[in-house]
Write a protein that holds these residues in place. Structure first.
Motif, PDB file in Angstrom:
ATOM      1  N   GLU A  89      48.209  32.549  39.782  1.00 42.95           N
ATOM      2  CA  GLU A  89      47.787  31.192  40.130  1.00 42.95           C
ATOM      3  C   GLU A  89      47.888  31.041  41.640  1.00 42.95           C
ATOM      4  OE1 GLU A  89      50.080  28.268  38.132  1.00 42.95           O
ATOM      5  OE2 GLU A  89      49.574  28.954  36.113  1.00 42.95           O
ATOM      6  N   HIS A  90      46.766  30.721  42.267  1.00 39.95           N
ATOM      7  CA  HIS A  90      46.770  30.461  43.707  1.00 39.95           C
ATOM      8  C   HIS A  90      45.848  29.278  43.967  1.00 39.95           C
ATOM      9  CE1 HIS A  90      42.897  32.821  44.241  1.00 39.95           C
ATOM     10  NE2 HIS A  90      43.359  33.265  43.077  1.00 39.95           N
ATOM     11  N   GLY A  91      46.424  28.241  44.568  1.00 32.59           N
ATOM     12  CA  GLY A  91      45.678  26.996  44.696  1.00 32.59           C
ATOM     13  C   GLY A  91      45.421  26.426  43.312  1.00 32.59           C
ATOM     14  N   ASP A  92      44.157  26.091  43.027  1.00 32.64           N
ATOM     15  CA  ASP A  92      43.777  25.590  41.706  1.00 32.64           C
ATOM     16  C   ASP A  92      43.056  26.660  40.895  1.00 32.64           C
ATOM     17  OD1 ASP A  92      44.812  23.110  42.388  1.00 32.64           O
ATOM     18  OD2 ASP A  92      42.917  22.470  43.306  1.00 32.64           O
ATOM     19  N   ILE A  93      43.225  27.922  41.268  1.00 33.16           N
ATOM     20  CA  ILE A  93      42.486  29.017  40.648  1.00 33.16           C
ATOM     21  C   ILE A  93      43.437  29.942  39.901  1.00 33.16           C
ATOM     22  CG2 ILE A  93      40.890  30.944  41.067  1.00 33.16           C
ATOM     23  CD1 ILE A  93      40.129  29.600  43.691  1.00 33.16           C
ATOM     24  N   GLU A  94      42.979  30.447  38.761  1.00 32.46           N
ATOM     25  CA  GLU A  94      43.688  31.489  38.031  1.00 32.46           C
ATOM     26  C   GLU A  94      42.828  32.749  38.072  1.00 32.46           C
ATOM     27  OE1 GLU A  94      44.437  30.067  34.116  1.00 32.46           O
ATOM     28  OE2 GLU A  94      46.180  28.862  34.707  1.00 32.46           O
ATOM     29  N   THR A  95      43.322  33.786  38.734  1.00 27.58           N
ATOM     30  CA  THR A  95      42.552  35.015  38.921  1.00 27.58           C
ATOM     31  C   THR A  95      43.170  36.149  38.121  1.00 27.58           C
ATOM     32  OG1 THR A  95      41.872  34.372  41.159  1.00 27.58           O
ATOM     33  CG2 THR A  95      41.721  36.710  40.602  1.00 27.58           C
ATOM     34  N   LEU A  96      42.349  36.811  37.307  1.00 29.64           N
ATOM     35  CA  LEU A  96      42.778  38.003  36.587  1.00 29.64           C
ATOM     36  C   LEU A  96      42.676  39.201  37.523  1.00 29.64           C
ATOM     37  CD1 LEU A  96      40.917  37.466  33.180  1.00 29.64           C
ATOM     38  CD2 LEU A  96      43.332  37.035  33.668  1.00 29.64           C
ATOM     39  N   LEU A  97      43.682  40.078  37.480  1.00 33.41           N
ATOM     40  CA  LEU A  97      43.722  41.240  38.360  1.00 33.41           C
ATOM     41  C   LEU A  97      43.793  42.520  37.544  1.00 33.41           C
ATOM     42  CD1 LEU A  97      46.269  40.044  41.073  1.00 33.41           C
ATOM     43  CD2 LEU A  97      43.783  40.066  41.251  1.00 33.41           C
ATOM     44  N   GLU A  98      42.980  43.487  37.911  1.00 34.11           N
ATOM     45  CA  GLU A  98      43.010  44.811  37.312  1.00 34.11           C
ATOM     46  C   GLU A  98      43.482  45.798  38.379  1.00 34.11           C
ATOM     47  OE1 GLU A  98      42.926  47.601  34.432  1.00 34.11           O
ATOM     48  OE2 GLU A  98      42.415  45.487  34.116  1.00 34.11           O
ATOM     49  N   ILE A  99      44.580  46.509  38.104  1.00 33.07           N
ATOM     50  CA  ILE A  99      45.166  47.459  39.050  1.00 33.07           C
ATOM     51  C   ILE A  99      44.829  48.869  38.569  1.00 33.07           C
ATOM     52  CG2 ILE A  99      47.245  48.073  40.322  1.00 33.07           C
ATOM     53  CD1 ILE A  99      46.587  45.083  40.434  1.00 33.07           C
ATOM     54  N   LYS A 100      44.070  49.608  39.367  1.00 33.57           N
ATOM     55  CA  LYS A 100      43.650  50.940  38.955  1.00 33.57           C
ATOM     56  C   LYS A 100      43.533  51.861  40.173  1.00 33.57           C
ATOM     57  CE  LYS A 100      42.995  50.829  34.464  1.00 33.57           C
ATOM     58  NZ  LYS A 100      43.980  49.751  34.260  1.00 33.57           N
ATOM     59  N   PRO A 101      43.751  53.162  39.973  1.00 32.65           N
ATOM     60  CA  PRO A 101      43.424  54.119  41.037  1.00 32.65           C
ATOM     61  C   PRO A 101      41.909  54.097  41.281  1.00 32.65           C
ATOM     62  CG  PRO A 101      44.851  55.123  39.394  1.00 32.65           C
ATOM     63  CD  PRO A 101      44.392  53.819  38.822  1.00 32.65           C
ATOM     64  N   LEU A 102      41.510  54.254  42.513  1.00 30.38           N
ATOM     65  CA  LEU A 102      40.091  54.198  42.858  1.00 30.38           C
ATOM     66  C   LEU A 102      39.295  55.252  42.092  1.00 30.38           C
ATOM     67  CD1 LEU A 102      38.078  52.813  44.898  1.00 30.38           C
ATOM     68  CD2 LEU A 102      38.415  54.821  46.329  1.00 30.38           C
ATOM     69  N   GLU A 103      39.841  56.449  41.988  1.00 35.63           N
ATOM     70  CA  GLU A 103      39.138  57.534  41.300  1.00 35.63           C
ATOM     71  C   GLU A 103      38.939  57.221  39.825  1.00 35.63           C
ATOM     72  OE1 GLU A 103      39.559  62.396  40.652  1.00 35.63           O
ATOM     73  OE2 GLU A 103      41.078  61.271  41.780  1.00 35.63           O
ATOM     74  N   PHE A 104      39.933  56.590  39.195  1.00 41.22           N
ATOM     75  CA  PHE A 104      39.821  56.209  37.779  1.00 41.22           C
ATOM     76  C   PHE A 104      38.783  55.107  37.602  1.00 41.22           C
ATOM     77  CE2 PHE A 104      40.861  53.586  34.155  1.00 41.22           C
ATOM     78  CZ  PHE A 104      41.189  54.487  33.156  1.00 41.22           C
ATOM     79  N   LEU A 105      38.817  54.105  38.466  1.00 46.31           N
ATOM     80  CA  LEU A 105      37.933  52.946  38.329  1.00 46.31           C
ATOM     81  C   LEU A 105      36.468  53.344  38.418  1.00 46.31           C
ATOM     82  CD1 LEU A 105      37.619  49.863  38.121  1.00 46.31           C
ATOM     83  CD2 LEU A 105      37.867  49.752  40.605  1.00 46.31           C
ATOM     84  N   PHE A 106      36.132  54.254  39.343  1.00 49.47           N
ATOM     85  CA  PHE A 106      34.738  54.630  39.555  1.00 49.47           C
ATOM     86  C   PHE A 106      34.346  55.898  38.791  1.00 49.47           C
ATOM     87  CE2 PHE A 106      35.484  51.815  43.117  1.00 49.47           C
ATOM     88  CZ  PHE A 106      34.314  51.059  43.128  1.00 49.47           C
ATOM     89  N   HIS A 107      35.164  56.313  37.834  1.00 51.07           N
ATOM     90  CA  HIS A 107      34.804  57.458  37.012  1.00 51.07           C
ATOM     91  C   HIS A 107      33.641  57.065  36.095  1.00 51.07           C
ATOM     92  CE1 HIS A 107      35.132  60.611  33.953  1.00 51.07           C
ATOM     93  NE2 HIS A 107      35.776  61.321  34.870  1.00 51.07           N
TER      94      HIS A 107
END
Length: 311
Positions: A89-107
């Motif tokens: 939660e930041h300000g009035d926004i709820e942001t979902l975050l995905e944490i991944k290694p760059l190599e995995f994400l762009f596989h």
């Protein structure tokens, strides 16, 4: 071995699963900080473990939740379940975050899935973002996080905060060492004030006793979530991916191009040729070697610089 299933906790934005119970064989854990994590912020990978402290030190983040479950439609229109690593939660926004290694994400096997998720969230107006390993290891953010995380939950005497606030009535910014002398506070108390967001410094510089600090926005800003998302040369690419724009082939091409860029950037010292090299080395003769035991010989220098007149 029978898979264990943990019951979902009751409450607003409660985690969909307890990682420690579901995956006891993996390296899992969590962190709970009063007022910032209503439920323990859990991790199940080294990168998620690095992300939690960085998020907790952001000035504009009010709450951090982990394991948030959502549904989305894939590229074939099939409804699927998705569990985000974190929601902030930041300000009035709820942001979902995905944490991944760059190599995995762009596989090639994984990128279409995350593009489908991003496109669905863009249609439903759900804020969504990626954080990759290069951003978590980005300096000096990583070093500053390691220092300040030790003081995030440290007790802070109320009189120390009063003295520091009074010190800034006469001067907007001052070095930490100067602040310690002026406000009669310890270095640990100064770092605690920074970690708990009472003071700010420039996160683009390494935190030392000589770093300038100020009250929030007077004039230094501190760390924001956007600073993490925009960091490194992949910031713009990841922002576009989080909006679900483009195709897998386009993103793989752009990532490959970005990886080919010169690193570090060209400077006046990167010219071809360089300076003249130092004098060459020659092996030391038997008469030049000091007598040592066999287990000490490994520490001796392999040679010494030759003299100009030495052939």
């Amino acid at each position: 071995m029978k898979k264990r299933h943990a019951k979902k906790l009751a409450g607003t934005n409660a985690p969909s699963r307890n990682l420690v119970e579901v995956s006891p064989h993996r390296t899992t854990g969590g962190l709970q900080v009063e007022e910032l994590t209503p439920y323990p912020a859990e991790y199940e990978s080294p990168h998620e473990k690095l992300a939690i402290p960085r998020l907790l030190l952001c000035r504009n983040i009010k709450k951090v939740y982990s394991q948030q479950e959502r549904t989305y439609l894939d590229h074939e229109g099939v409804e699927r379940q998705y569990t985000a690593d974190f929601m902030v939660e930041h300000g009035d926004i709820e942001t979902l975050l995905e944490i991944k290694p760059l190599e995995f994400l762009f596989h090639p096997e994984h990128l279409p899935k995350y593009l489908s998720i991003a496109k669905h969230f863009r249609k439903t107006k759900q804020a969504f973002a990626f954080i990759v390993d290069e951003q978590l290891f980005c300096e000096p953010q990583k070093t500053n996080t390691n220092i300040l995380m030790r003081y995030l939950t440290s007790p802070l005497p109320s009189e120390a905060l009063v003295r520091v606030t009074e010190a800034f009535q006469r001067k907007q910014t001052m070095a930490i060492s100067e602040l310690c002398d002026t406000a009669s506070c310890s270095l640990a108390e100064a770092y605690t004030l920074i970690a708990q967001r009472w003071l700010c410094f420039d996160w683009s510089q390494k935190l030392t006793k000589s770093s300038l600090v100020s009250l929030p926005d007077q004039p230094l800003k501190g760390l924001f979530l956007e600073d993490i998302l925009r960091s490194t040369r992949h910031g713009d690419l990841l922002a576009a991916l989080a909006l679900g724009r483009g195709t897998p082939d386009q993103y793989r091409l752009e990532t490959t191009t970005a990886l080919r860029q010169t690193r570090p950037p060209l400077t006046p010292w990167n010219f071809v040729g360089g300076f003249s090299k130092a004098a060459p080395l020659r092996d030391l003769g038997a008469t030049e070697l000091s007598p040592r035991k066999s287990w000490e010989r490994r520490d001796r220098a392999p040679g010494q610089a030759t003299k100009p007149n030495n052939a």
